[in-house]
Scaffold this motif. Structure first.
Motif, mmCIF file in Angstrom:
data_model
loop_
_atom_site.group_PDB
_atom_site.id
_atom_site.type_symbol
_atom_site.label_atom_id
_atom_site.label_comp_id
_atom_site.label_asym_id
_atom_site.label_seq_id
_atom_site.Cartn_x
_atom_site.Cartn_y
_atom_site.Cartn_z
ATOM 1 N N UNK A 78 0.835 -1.193 0.000
ATOM 2 C CA UNK A 78 0.000 0.000 0.000
ATOM 3 C C UNK A 78 0.881 1.259 0.000
ATOM 4 N N UNK A 79 0.644 2.193 -0.931
ATOM 5 C CA UNK A 79 1.474 3.417 -0.976
ATOM 6 C C UNK A 79 1.488 4.168 0.357
ATOM 7 N N UNK A 80 0.400 4.001 1.114
ATOM 8 C CA UNK A 80 0.346 4.670 2.427
ATOM 9 C C UNK A 80 1.444 4.130 3.335
ATOM 10 N N UNK A 81 1.630 2.798 3.232
ATOM 11 C CA UNK A 81 2.672 2.174 4.066
ATOM 12 C C UNK A 81 4.051 2.628 3.593
ATOM 13 N N UNK A 82 4.205 2.728 2.262
ATOM 14 C CA UNK A 82 5.508 3.160 1.736
ATOM 15 C C UNK A 82 5.812 4.609 2.111
ATOM 16 N N UNK A 83 4.754 5.375 2.358
ATOM 17 C CA UNK A 83 4.964 6.779 2.761
ATOM 18 C C UNK A 83 5.305 6.896 4.243
ATOM 19 N N UNK A 84 5.136 5.784 4.949
ATOM 20 C CA UNK A 84 5.438 5.770 6.389
ATOM 21 C C UNK A 84 6.939 5.944 6.597
ATOM 22 N N UNK A 85 7.353 6.926 7.360
ATOM 23 C CA UNK A 85 8.799 7.115 7.550
ATOM 24 C C UNK A 85 9.467 5.968 8.309
ATOM 25 N N UNK A 86 8.659 5.129 8.956
ATOM 26 C CA UNK A 86 9.248 3.981 9.663
ATOM 27 C C UNK A 86 9.174 2.747 8.756
ATOM 28 N N UNK A 87 10.332 2.155 8.469
ATOM 29 C CA UNK A 87 10.388 0.993 7.576
ATOM 30 C C UNK A 87 10.245 -0.315 8.365
ATOM 31 N N UNK A 88 10.948 -0.369 9.473
ATOM 32 C CA UNK A 88 10.910 -1.590 10.302
ATOM 33 C C UNK A 88 10.564 -1.204 11.733
ATOM 34 N N UNK A 89 9.626 -1.953 12.312
ATOM 35 C CA UNK A 89 9.303 -1.730 13.721
ATOM 36 C C UNK A 89 9.696 -2.989 14.500
ATOM 37 N N UNK A 90 10.589 -2.824 15.434
ATOM 38 C CA UNK A 90 10.970 -3.947 16.297
ATOM 39 C C UNK A 90 10.179 -3.790 17.584
ATOM 40 N N UNK A 91 9.407 -4.821 17.924
ATOM 41 C CA UNK A 91 8.511 -4.702 19.071
ATOM 42 C C UNK A 91 8.692 -5.856 20.064
ATOM 43 N N UNK A 92 9.210 -5.504 21.223
ATOM 44 C CA UNK A 92 9.290 -6.425 22.368
ATOM 45 C C UNK A 92 9.956 -7.767 22.000
ATOM 46 N N UNK A 93 11.098 -7.685 21.352
ATOM 47 C CA UNK A 93 11.789 -8.894 20.894
ATOM 48 C C UNK A 93 12.635 -9.473 22.033
ATOM 49 N N UNK A 94 12.389 -10.751 22.292
ATOM 50 C CA UNK A 94 13.150 -11.484 23.313
ATOM 51 C C UNK A 94 13.904 -12.617 22.652
ATOM 52 N N UNK A 95 15.120 -12.875 23.135
ATOM 53 C CA UNK A 95 15.861 -14.042 22.663
ATOM 54 C C UNK A 95 16.740 -14.559 23.799
ATOM 55 N N UNK A 96 16.630 -15.857 24.053
ATOM 56 C CA UNK A 96 17.454 -16.471 25.101
ATOM 57 C C UNK A 96 18.198 -17.661 24.522
ATOM 58 N N UNK A 97 19.373 -17.915 25.076
ATOM 59 C CA UNK A 97 20.104 -19.149 24.769
ATOM 60 C C UNK A 97 20.269 -19.866 26.103
#
Lengths: 310, 283
Positions: free
Chosen positions: B22-41
């Protein structure tokens, strides 16, 4: 308990080395027990000798099983990714050339001398029993059923298998395998499948070559050096060696081909720890392959003959 | 479905379809949103609920001291590993939830430049850059040659097309890696510690390369780095990580204005002078 006894658990401040510069900067306490409100905590008891030995023994027993599991998983992936497109013909041909054509020299040399030594030993041994005329039959039988596939697989493992492990291991530690994933190319499909398929087809072909060269070596030694009649040698060979024997040898060769390439790829694919890790993986690859070839040799023979497996 | 269609269903999943958003999404200045990412080893909780934004068409730098989880984050961003929980929304599509063909298609819109460049030793520079085209497009040899040479020329390494990676300097290897990442018309380019182990002159060259790639190809750059001098030269946006958590995120100026103790200590320890910090604050 005296006051001195009570103090015995507390390390003597005066005898302790001063904290290093880095530790002082970071404020890292030297003794973790002092980090909790300055109260000395009981030192954790080290595990007993029995527990440590037991754990080590269990790990040693589990290691081959875990390795077998990992190999089975990779074989499953090879089937899955081998069946689905894209099929990269050029890489398949390259791998076949690498595993097959480039092994011809070493397989030929080994085959010639194995055959020659076999002929030499058998003529000498059979002469005492007066049955040297049977040399051709035993040479043909042994080469086609046993020695051909086993020696060919061992040679391919030493030459191509070790190189595969090193190549894939280097690719792993330099992120080239990760790079394939980031480019949406499945590394098992791109790297492992062509090598395993090359092993499946090329080791049997090399085995036929080994058998022919080995028989030639034995014939040359027996007839030209030891004076055995050429007609008798070849006639006995034709008389005893059946297509069934050749088929058994080729079945084994196909199984060995897949196994050798699979083990080599698995060791390289999961190599870690830089150059030293790649070296260790290569070492493991050669050792595992040698064991697997000899073990599978017995298993396949037992299955085909329907005996010897209890 | 015919054989051809069946074959294409494996190889033809088009990254172009993913770009047709959607062109609206492409007009969004934010390309990637990282949200509450957890990673454990195992017991080690490496990423502790990271949340931050990656600006579209800008150079976004993720900094932090060694052991702060930058490389682990990079591996989640390109989906070399799957986060335990959380979302990574690329053009509003959750990259974490994708699998199989969709994941591959999404990966084709992203490029990765590894610390050691990760060029294929067995191939020439030309073959390295042509590799993604041969794998994912049905371009003719002529088209591939033109596209590859165009990328190599625009990054100033056209003359090295026939060389093997081992014959190139560190900076040139990085250029080839960038060319390889951009040859499929990538939207996002991730650099893992691009200047680590390079001399100061080559470091500047790599910095220029990142800016060049962004300018010429309009990509969103994500740079994982701990080279502070380099960061301040190239960053449009900085995210500061400290032991698996985002301490601060924003433009260099915003970051400097909101400096907290660990960030300040890290910046000063990495050789950036207080004068420079105060200068940038007043920019």
């Amino acid at each position: 308990m005296s006051a001195n006894d009570a103090d015995a658990d507390v390390p003597d401040e005066a005898t302790e080395s001063p904290p290093s510069e880095g530790e002082r900067k970071k404020g890292v306490p030297r003794d973790p027990s002092r980090a909790v409100g300055g109260t000395a905590l009981a030192e954790p008891k080290p595990p007993s000798f029995l527990a440590t030995t037991g754990a080590k023994l269990l790990a040693a027993l589990m290691a081959p099983l875990s390795e077998l599991g990992a190999l089975a998983k990779m074989l499953g992936q090879v089937f899955f990714w081998g069946l689905r497109p894209p099929y990269r013909g050029r890489i398949f041909i390259h791998c076949m050339e690498y595993v097959g054509v480039q092994s011809i020299f070493i397989v030929g040399i080994t085959g010639f001398f194995v055959g020659a030594v076999l002929g030499l030993q058998l003529v000498n041994g059979f002469r005492d029993l007066g049955v040297e005329s049977q040399t051709g039959s035993v040479v043909g039988f042994a080469l086609s059923r046993e020695i051909g596939p086993v020696f060919t697989a061992l040679m391919v493992s030493s030459r191509a298998g070790s190189a595969m492990t090193t190549e894939l291991g280097s690719m792993r530690v330099t992120n080239q395998i990760d790079a394939l994933i980031t480019m949406a190319v499945n590394p098992v499909q791109y790297l492992v499948v062509p090598r395993v398929v090359a092993g499946l087809f090329m080791v049997p072909i090399l085995t036929i070559f080994f058998d022919v060269i080995g028989m030639t070596g034995a014939w040359l030694v027996c007839t030209k050096l030891l004076g055995l009649d050429s007609g008798v040698f070849l006639d006995r060979m034709r008389w005893i060696v059946d297509w069934k024997d050749v088929n058994l040898g080729l079945t084994k060769a196909a199984v060995f081909g897949v196994t050798v390439c699979l083990i080599a790829c698995r060791q390289g694919f999961y190599a870690k720890g830089g150059a030293a890790g790649v070296g260790q993986a290569t070492n493991r690859s050669v050792v595992h392959n040698a064991i697997a070839i000899l073990l599978l040799d017995y298993l396949v023979t037992g299955i085909v003959l329907g005996e010897g497996l209890g | 479905m015919g054989v051809r269609e069946w074959f294409d269903s494996f190889t033809g999943a088009s990254a172009d379809e993913l770009r047709r958003v959607d062109p609206k999404i492409l007009a969004d200045p934010v390309h990637v949103r990282v949200r509450d990412v957890h990673k454990s080893y195992g017991p080690h909780h490496v990423l502790k609920g990271l949340s931050f934004d990656i600006a579209r068409g800008k150079t976004n730098v993720i900094i932090g001291p060694s052991g702060s989880g930058k490389t682990v984050l990079m591996r989640q961003l390109i989906r070399l590993e799957k986060p335990d929980s959380g979302q990574i929304l690329v053009n509003e599509r959750d990259f974490v939830a994708l699998d199989g063909m969709e994941l591959d298609a999404m990966r084709r819109t992203m490029g990765m430049v590894f610390q050691m460049s990760a060029l294929f030793d067995s191939m020439s520079v030309f073959e390295n850059v042509a590799f993604p085209l041969r794998e994912h497009t049905k371009m003719s040899q002529k088209e591939i040659r033109e596209r590859v040479m165009d990328r190599l020329e625009s990054l100033g390494i056209g003359h090295a097309w026939s060389k093997s990676p081992a014959e190139l300097s560190g900076g040139m290897q990085k250029r080839v890696a960038v060319a390889r990442s951009l040859v499929l018309e990538t939207d996002i380019l991730i650099y893992d510690e691009p200047t680590t182990g390079l001399d100061p002159i080559t470091t500047c060259t790599v910095d220029e390369l990142i800016a060049e790639a962004e300018e010429k190809f309009g990509v969103t750059s994500i740079v994982i780095s701990h080279d502070m001098a380099s960061v301040f030269r190239i960053a449009d946006r900085i995210t500061f990580m400290y032991f698996g958590e985002v301490q601060a995120s924003g433009t260099p100026r915003e970051l400097l204005e909101s400096l907290n103790k660990p960030t300040m200590e890290f910046i000063l320890a990495s050789g950036v002078s207080r004068d420079l910090i105060d200068g940038r604050r007043n920019d």
